[in-house]
Design a protein around this motif. Sequence first.
Motif, PDB file in Angstrom:
ATOM      1  N   ARG A 129       0.842  -1.201   0.000  1.00 11.82           N
ATOM      2  CA  ARG A 129       0.000   0.000   0.000  1.00 11.82           C
ATOM      3  C   ARG A 129       0.879   1.254   0.000  1.00 11.82           C
ATOM      4  O   ARG A 129       0.606   2.224  -0.726  1.00 11.82           O
ATOM      5  CB  ARG A 129      -0.901   0.013   1.234  1.00 11.82           C
ATOM      6  CG  ARG A 129      -1.976  -1.035   1.264  1.00 11.82           C
ATOM      7  CD  ARG A 129      -3.117  -0.700   0.330  1.00 11.82           C
ATOM      8  NE  ARG A 129      -4.321  -1.448   0.693  1.00 11.82           N
ATOM      9  CZ  ARG A 129      -5.332  -1.632  -0.114  1.00 11.82           C
ATOM     10  NH1 ARG A 129      -5.300  -1.158  -1.348  1.00 11.82           N
ATOM     11  NH2 ARG A 129      -6.395  -2.312   0.288  1.00 11.82           N
ATOM     12  N   ARG A 130       1.932   1.244   0.828  1.00 11.08           N
ATOM     13  CA  ARG A 130       2.809   2.411   0.898  1.00 11.08           C
ATOM     14  C   ARG A 130       3.534   2.635  -0.427  1.00 11.08           C
ATOM     15  O   ARG A 130       3.669   3.773  -0.900  1.00 11.08           O
ATOM     16  CB  ARG A 130       3.822   2.250   2.033  1.00 11.08           C
ATOM     17  CG  ARG A 130       3.206   2.325   3.430  1.00 11.08           C
ATOM     18  CD  ARG A 130       4.274   2.424   4.501  1.00 11.08           C
ATOM     19  NE  ARG A 130       5.040   1.197   4.626  1.00 11.08           N
ATOM     20  CZ  ARG A 130       4.737   0.196   5.447  1.00 11.08           C
ATOM     21  NH1 ARG A 130       3.658   0.277   6.213  1.00 11.08           N
ATOM     22  NH2 ARG A 130       5.501  -0.879   5.514  1.00 11.08           N
ATOM     23  N   SER A 133       1.254   4.021  -3.038  1.00 12.43           N
ATOM     24  CA  SER A 133       0.852   5.409  -2.763  1.00 12.43           C
ATOM     25  C   SER A 133       1.874   6.409  -3.289  1.00 12.43           C
ATOM     26  O   SER A 133       1.635   7.618  -3.290  1.00 12.43           O
ATOM     27  CB  SER A 133       0.658   5.620  -1.260  1.00 12.43           C
ATOM     28  OG  SER A 133       1.908   5.625  -0.578  1.00 12.43           O
ATOM     29  N   ASP A 150      -5.793   4.987  -7.627  1.00 15.36           N
ATOM     30  CA  ASP A 150      -5.138   5.528  -6.453  1.00 15.36           C
ATOM     31  C   ASP A 150      -5.166   4.491  -5.331  1.00 15.36           C
ATOM     32  O   ASP A 150      -6.218   3.943  -5.013  1.00 15.36           O
ATOM     33  CB  ASP A 150      -5.850   6.807  -5.978  1.00 15.36           C
ATOM     34  CG  ASP A 150      -5.631   7.985  -6.913  1.00 15.36           C
ATOM     35  OD1 ASP A 150      -4.686   7.923  -7.725  1.00 15.36           O
ATOM     36  OD2 ASP A 150      -6.408   8.954  -6.838  1.00 15.36           O
ATOM     37  N   GLY A 151      -4.020   4.234  -4.740  1.00 16.42           N
ATOM     38  CA  GLY A 151      -3.939   3.244  -3.679  1.00 16.42           C
ATOM     39  C   GLY A 151      -3.603   1.851  -4.167  1.00 16.42           C
ATOM     40  O   GLY A 151      -3.363   0.948  -3.369  1.00 16.42           O
TER      41      GLY A 151
END
Length: 287
Positions: A129-130, A133, A150-151
Amino acid sequence: MDIGIGLPNTVPGTEAHTLVDWARRAEEAGFSTLGTIGRLVYPGYEELIALTAAAVVTSRIRLTTSVLLGPLHTNTALLAKQAATLDRISEGRLVLGIGLGARGDDYTTSGLPTKGRGDRLSEQLAEMRRIWSGEERGFAGAIGPSPVRDGGPPLIVGGSSERSLRRAARLGDGWIMTAGTPEMFAGQGPAADAAWREAGRPGKPRKLSLAYYALGPDARARADAYLLDYYGFMGEVAHQVAEAAAVGPEMVRSYATGFAEAGCDELIFVPTASTPDQLDLLAEAIA
């Protein structure tokens, strides 16, 4: 409820051209997704590569790993990059189903312990996830390419234990049940919803399931031949898995109705043979 079909990436003897043709024809037949099974020690095709081949010959159908064994991919940054690459190639059609798997030999062969693998998977999900991002990691910035959404791609987390359900609720966009029956899903689905609420997540998780199938005059023999081999390491349980396979049009329709009534959002029928008639017969059964 959406109805998808498995890509026969783990059916022994499946030729590469069969996977490509299957993907193209699955999209033409109107299935919602192409799902793949993850396993290392077995004569099958790796999921992300197989789905990349499918992405090239399709344009609308979703591409779902159902599921990829996350802890085997010890380089999480590389896995995140591979998933984002497939997401870009498919123009945002990837759904990354991810779980632990049940076979110790997959871990032993990889030189990895099974102990602590759940914690490793949780860390992996958060790390991806990081990365997706756009978090900077070096002189050149973030690890790319950036995913279409996004994400990152939707994360669907597998597993039936309480810890797995909590993991799906905390870190995923949904949950997936391994192959079973509508009755099994009716028993596990509410637990996934409860874990979602306890995690403070709004709404409900997207819930998926797999169901094995075989159709045609030799359906039972096909289902048994594949499933008793694939799940042979489970002993008597392998016979239970084989018995649960949908082996006729009426059983397929009954499963579709039963899973929908139990709150399933997408059911993926996984083939136990890769001959072209299996795709055609499933499309006819659910039409």
